[in-house]
Design a protein around this motif. Structure first.
Motif, PDB file in Angstrom:
ATOM      1  N   THR A 211       0.852  -1.184   0.000  1.00  0.00           N
ATOM      2  CA  THR A 211       0.000   0.000   0.000  1.00  0.00           C
ATOM      3  C   THR A 211       0.891   1.238   0.000  1.00  0.00           C
ATOM      4  OG1 THR A 211      -1.757  -1.132   1.216  1.00  0.00           O
ATOM      5  CG2 THR A 211      -1.764   1.279   1.269  1.00  0.00           C
ATOM      6  N   ASN A 212       0.666   2.106  -0.954  1.00  0.00           N
ATOM      7  CA  ASN A 212       1.460   3.329  -1.042  1.00  0.00           C
ATOM      8  C   ASN A 212       1.013   4.315   0.033  1.00  0.00           C
ATOM      9  OD1 ASN A 212       3.375   5.060  -2.059  1.00  0.00           O
ATOM     10  ND2 ASN A 212       2.294   5.519  -3.951  1.00  0.00           N
ATOM     11  N   GLU A 213       1.922   5.175   0.449  1.00  0.00           N
ATOM     12  CA  GLU A 213       1.586   6.209   1.421  1.00  0.00           C
ATOM     13  C   GLU A 213       2.488   7.419   1.197  1.00  0.00           C
ATOM     14  OE1 GLU A 213       3.493   5.367   5.578  1.00  0.00           O
ATOM     15  OE2 GLU A 213       2.503   3.517   4.905  1.00  0.00           O
ATOM     16  N   PRO A 214       2.086   8.584   1.709  1.00  0.00           N
ATOM     17  CA  PRO A 214       2.806   9.820   1.391  1.00  0.00           C
ATOM     18  C   PRO A 214       4.295   9.796   1.692  1.00  0.00           C
ATOM     19  CG  PRO A 214       0.669  10.348   2.271  1.00  0.00           C
ATOM     20  CD  PRO A 214       0.813   8.860   2.397  1.00  0.00           C
ATOM     21  N   ALA A 215       4.739   9.084   2.721  1.00  0.00           N
ATOM     22  CA  ALA A 215       6.165   9.042   3.030  1.00  0.00           C
ATOM     23  C   ALA A 215       6.990   8.541   1.851  1.00  0.00           C
ATOM     24  CB  ALA A 215       6.413   8.149   4.249  1.00  0.00           C
ATOM     25  N   PHE A 216       6.380   7.711   1.011  1.00  0.00           N
ATOM     26  CA  PHE A 216       7.130   7.078  -0.070  1.00  0.00           C
ATOM     27  C   PHE A 216       7.422   8.020  -1.231  1.00  0.00           C
ATOM     28  CE2 PHE A 216       5.082   2.703   1.099  1.00  0.00           C
ATOM     29  CZ  PHE A 216       5.775   2.713   2.295  1.00  0.00           C
ATOM     30  N   VAL A 217       6.867   9.242  -1.195  1.00  0.00           N
ATOM     31  CA  VAL A 217       7.171  10.182  -2.271  1.00  0.00           C
ATOM     32  C   VAL A 217       8.661  10.491  -2.320  1.00  0.00           C
ATOM     33  CG1 VAL A 217       6.874  12.381  -1.033  1.00  0.00           C
ATOM     34  CG2 VAL A 217       6.248  12.231  -3.445  1.00  0.00           C
ATOM     35  N   ALA A 218       9.357  10.283  -1.219  1.00  0.00           N
ATOM     36  CA  ALA A 218      10.801  10.523  -1.188  1.00  0.00           C
ATOM     37  C   ALA A 218      11.536   9.620  -2.177  1.00  0.00           C
ATOM     38  CB  ALA A 218      11.337  10.316   0.222  1.00  0.00           C
ATOM     39  N   HIS A 219      11.039   8.404  -2.393  1.00  0.00           N
ATOM     40  CA  HIS A 219      11.688   7.489  -3.339  1.00  0.00           C
ATOM     41  C   HIS A 219      11.512   7.988  -4.777  1.00  0.00           C
ATOM     42  CE1 HIS A 219      12.458   4.632  -0.130  1.00  0.00           C
ATOM     43  NE2 HIS A 219      11.187   4.690   0.219  1.00  0.00           N
ATOM     44  N   THR A 220      10.324   8.490  -5.085  1.00  0.00           N
ATOM     45  CA  THR A 220      10.106   9.060  -6.416  1.00  0.00           C
ATOM     46  C   THR A 220      10.983  10.289  -6.618  1.00  0.00           C
ATOM     47  OG1 THR A 220       7.837   8.227  -6.484  1.00  0.00           O
ATOM     48  CG2 THR A 220       8.359  10.076  -7.929  1.00  0.00           C
ATOM     49  N   ALA A 221      11.083  11.126  -5.603  1.00  0.00           N
ATOM     50  CA  ALA A 221      11.923  12.311  -5.699  1.00  0.00           C
ATOM     51  C   ALA A 221      13.383  11.942  -5.911  1.00  0.00           C
ATOM     52  CB  ALA A 221      11.771  13.169  -4.442  1.00  0.00           C
ATOM     53  N   HIS A 222      13.830  10.852  -5.294  1.00  0.00           N
ATOM     54  CA  HIS A 222      15.218  10.402  -5.467  1.00  0.00           C
ATOM     55  C   HIS A 222      15.486  10.002  -6.913  1.00  0.00           C
ATOM     56  CE1 HIS A 222      19.080   8.576  -4.587  1.00  0.00           C
ATOM     57  NE2 HIS A 222      18.656   7.456  -5.148  1.00  0.00           N
ATOM     58  N   VAL A 223      14.560   9.264  -7.516  1.00  0.00           N
ATOM     59  CA  VAL A 223      14.743   8.863  -8.913  1.00  0.00           C
ATOM     60  C   VAL A 223      14.647  10.082  -9.829  1.00  0.00           C
ATOM     61  CG1 VAL A 223      13.776   7.491 -10.805  1.00  0.00           C
ATOM     62  CG2 VAL A 223      13.963   6.508  -8.506  1.00  0.00           C
ATOM     63  N   LEU A 224      13.755  11.012  -9.513  1.00  0.00           N
ATOM     64  CA  LEU A 224      13.687  12.241 -10.305  1.00  0.00           C
ATOM     65  C   LEU A 224      15.006  12.994 -10.237  1.00  0.00           C
ATOM     66  CD1 LEU A 224      11.873  14.043 -12.050  1.00  0.00           C
ATOM     67  CD2 LEU A 224      11.165  15.217  -9.951  1.00  0.00           C
TER      68      LEU A 224
ATOM     69  N   ASP B 279      17.925  11.622  -9.926  1.00  0.00           N
ATOM     70  CA  ASP B 279      18.850  10.883 -10.791  1.00  0.00           C
ATOM     71  C   ASP B 279      18.660  11.248 -12.256  1.00  0.00           C
ATOM     72  OD1 ASP B 279      20.083   9.567  -8.714  1.00  0.00           O
ATOM     73  OD2 ASP B 279      18.942   7.712  -8.942  1.00  0.00           O
ATOM     74  N   VAL B 280      17.401  11.284 -12.715  1.00  0.00           N
ATOM     75  CA  VAL B 280      17.165  11.471 -14.153  1.00  0.00           C
ATOM     76  C   VAL B 280      17.350  12.917 -14.586  1.00  0.00           C
ATOM     77  CG1 VAL B 280      15.605   9.493 -14.231  1.00  0.00           C
ATOM     78  CG2 VAL B 280      14.650  11.791 -13.973  1.00  0.00           C
ATOM     79  N   THR B 281      17.284  13.847 -13.640  1.00  0.00           N
ATOM     80  CA  THR B 281      17.445  15.259 -13.994  1.00  0.00           C
ATOM     81  C   THR B 281      18.830  15.800 -13.658  1.00  0.00           C
ATOM     82  OG1 THR B 281      16.504  15.900 -11.853  1.00  0.00           O
ATOM     83  CG2 THR B 281      14.990  15.792 -13.738  1.00  0.00           C
ATOM     84  N   GLY B 282      19.666  14.970 -13.027  1.00  0.00           N
ATOM     85  CA  GLY B 282      21.008  15.410 -12.687  1.00  0.00           C
ATOM     86  C   GLY B 282      21.062  16.344 -11.500  1.00  0.00           C
ATOM     87  N   MET B 283      20.042  16.293 -10.659  1.00  0.00           N
ATOM     88  CA  MET B 283      20.018  17.122  -9.456  1.00  0.00           C
ATOM     89  C   MET B 283      20.293  16.266  -8.228  1.00  0.00           C
ATOM     90  SD  MET B 283      16.844  19.816 -10.030  1.00  0.00           S
ATOM     91  CE  MET B 283      15.628  18.699 -10.748  1.00  0.00           C
ATOM     92  N   THR B 284      20.506  16.929  -7.109  1.00  0.00           N
ATOM     93  CA  THR B 284      20.595  16.222  -5.847  1.00  0.00           C
ATOM     94  C   THR B 284      19.196  16.038  -5.269  1.00  0.00           C
ATOM     95  OG1 THR B 284      20.752  18.216  -4.498  1.00  0.00           O
ATOM     96  CG2 THR B 284      22.820  17.330  -5.399  1.00  0.00           C
ATOM     97  N   ASP B 285      19.078  15.159  -4.283  1.00  0.00           N
ATOM     98  CA  ASP B 285      17.788  14.989  -3.622  1.00  0.00           C
ATOM     99  C   ASP B 285      17.318  16.310  -3.007  1.00  0.00           C
ATOM    100  OD1 ASP B 285      18.138  12.350  -4.318  1.00  0.00           O
ATOM    101  OD2 ASP B 285      17.956  11.553  -2.280  1.00  0.00           O
ATOM    102  N   GLN B 286      18.235  17.051  -2.412  1.00  0.00           N
ATOM    103  CA  GLN B 286      17.864  18.332  -1.817  1.00  0.00           C
ATOM    104  C   GLN B 286      17.410  19.323  -2.881  1.00  0.00           C
ATOM    105  OE1 GLN B 286      17.583  19.279   1.524  1.00  0.00           O
ATOM    106  NE2 GLN B 286      16.544  20.960   0.479  1.00  0.00           N
ATOM    107  N   ASP B 287      18.082  19.315  -4.031  1.00  0.00           N
ATOM    108  CA  ASP B 287      17.657  20.183  -5.131  1.00  0.00           C
ATOM    109  C   ASP B 287      16.219  19.893  -5.527  1.00  0.00           C
ATOM    110  OD1 ASP B 287      20.146  21.404  -5.327  1.00  0.00           O
ATOM    111  OD2 ASP B 287      20.842  20.082  -6.945  1.00  0.00           O
ATOM    112  N   VAL B 288      15.889  18.609  -5.648  1.00  0.00           N
ATOM    113  CA  VAL B 288      14.541  18.218  -6.068  1.00  0.00           C
ATOM    114  C   VAL B 288      13.515  18.607  -5.013  1.00  0.00           C
ATOM    115  CG1 VAL B 288      13.032  16.220  -6.481  1.00  0.00           C
ATOM    116  CG2 VAL B 288      15.207  16.412  -7.677  1.00  0.00           C
ATOM    117  N   ALA B 289      13.851  18.415  -3.745  1.00  0.00           N
ATOM    118  CA  ALA B 289      12.940  18.818  -2.675  1.00  0.00           C
ATOM    119  C   ALA B 289      12.669  20.319  -2.720  1.00  0.00           C
ATOM    120  CB  ALA B 289      13.504  18.410  -1.323  1.00  0.00           C
ATOM    121  N   THR B 290      13.745  21.090  -2.846  1.00  0.00           N
ATOM    122  CA  THR B 290      13.598  22.541  -2.904  1.00  0.00           C
ATOM    123  C   THR B 290      12.800  22.963  -4.125  1.00  0.00           C
ATOM    124  OG1 THR B 290      15.703  22.844  -1.756  1.00  0.00           O
ATOM    125  CG2 THR B 290      14.867  24.721  -3.017  1.00  0.00           C
ATOM    126  N   LEU B 291      13.137  22.386  -5.276  1.00  0.00           N
ATOM    127  CA  LEU B 291      12.488  22.755  -6.530  1.00  0.00           C
ATOM    128  C   LEU B 291      11.011  22.404  -6.526  1.00  0.00           C
ATOM    129  CD1 LEU B 291      12.800  23.612  -9.594  1.00  0.00           C
ATOM    130  CD2 LEU B 291      13.034  21.158 -10.041  1.00  0.00           C
TER     131      LEU B 291
END
Length: 269
Positions: A217-230, A232-244
């Motif tokens: 069952t998916n839950e909001p906490a797991f959005v961090a995993h999607t952000a991590h892959v994003l 990777d594919v955009t060449g940003m850091t996890d913090q960059d993606v969170a901020t953006l």
């Protein structure tokens, strides 16, 4: 901090454990969640969640699966309900030709009603699109010519053409756990090509749990995993993606930004 821009906290999956789910989200750095309407007739349940929790906002709209059950909700009713201070968007509404739970013509008519509500209120429209790319492109193009509105293509799983046209029309694009799936190379290529200022992340919980939770069952906490892959594919850091993506969320969902600013609770990046 991250925002889960699309989840369904009213679903039975969360009824008995919502405090646990919200605590896990907070621990994972997910500071805001938008619980999404699938039936206008159930708006009270979305509103109650948003009123009870400072971290939750809500929307008002009819999912295309339910268009035949709510075929005649007028624009005026959507506008009336959207006035609630915790309601930050119209939808989700759109087209789903995969399951065909509502006739195509009814889906299209209901979708246009939601577009008009978004246009009149200035709130963003949360768009559901599945196996309906050509009709979606046609309707969005026609309606944008009638008058501009803001919108997000949520849980993007469509083709490159819809992504490109959506960006050209000024829409944002949100990616879910699908981005992390092994067979989602095309979706990752599309994500890499989206202008950074149009990117959002979401769970669509309780559906589409990302790797490494796929099948659960998916839950909001797991959005961090999607952000991590994003990242990777955009060449940003996890913090960059969170901020953006947090900044992008507040820009698109400006009513949420105003509410948080007024209460002094705007997310820190």
């Amino acid at each position: 901090m991250l925002v889960d821009s699309h989840c369904h906290l009213d679903f039975p999956d969360f009824q008995s454990r919502l405090p646990e789910v919200l605590a896990a989200a907070s621990a994972a750095g997910v500071g805001r969640l938008v619980t999404i309407s699938t039936h206008v007739s159930r708006f009270e349940s979305y509103r109650a969640l948003a009123e009870a929790h400072d971290s939750i906002f809500c929307t008002v709209g009819t999912h295309p699966h339910n268009a035949a059950a709510e075929p005649d909700v007028p624009t005026e009713r959507l506008i009336e309900l959207s006035v609630h201070p915790r309601c930050v968007a119209i939808g989700e509404a759109g087209l789903d030709y995969h399951y065909d739970k509502s006739p195509h013509d009814v889906q299209q008519r209901v979708f246009r009603t939601h577009i008009e509500a978004a246009r009149e209120t200035g709130l963003p429209l949360v768009i559901h699109a599945r196996n309906a790319d050509e009709d979606m492109i046609r309707i969005l193009s026609e309606e944008m010519r009638r008058g501009r509105f803001d919108a997000v293509l949520h849980c993007f799983s469509s083709g490159e053409k819809l992504a490109r046209v959506g960006v050209e029309l000024g829409l944002s694009v949100s990616f879910s756990g699908i981005l992390t799936f092994r067979n989602s190379e095309e979706i990752r290529r599309i994500a890499a090509a989206i202008p950074h200022e149009r990117l959002l992340v979401e769970t669509d919980a309780p559906y589409l749990a990302p790797v490494p939770h796929r099948g659960k069952t998916n839950e909001p906490a797991f959005v961090a995993h999607t952000a991590h892959v994003l990242a990777d594919v955009t060449g940003m850091t996890d913090q960059d993606v969170a901020t953006l993506t947090t900044a992008n969320f507040y820009r698109l969902f400006s009513k949420a930004a105003a509410a948080d600013a007024a209460s002094g609770q705007a997310l820190a990046s």
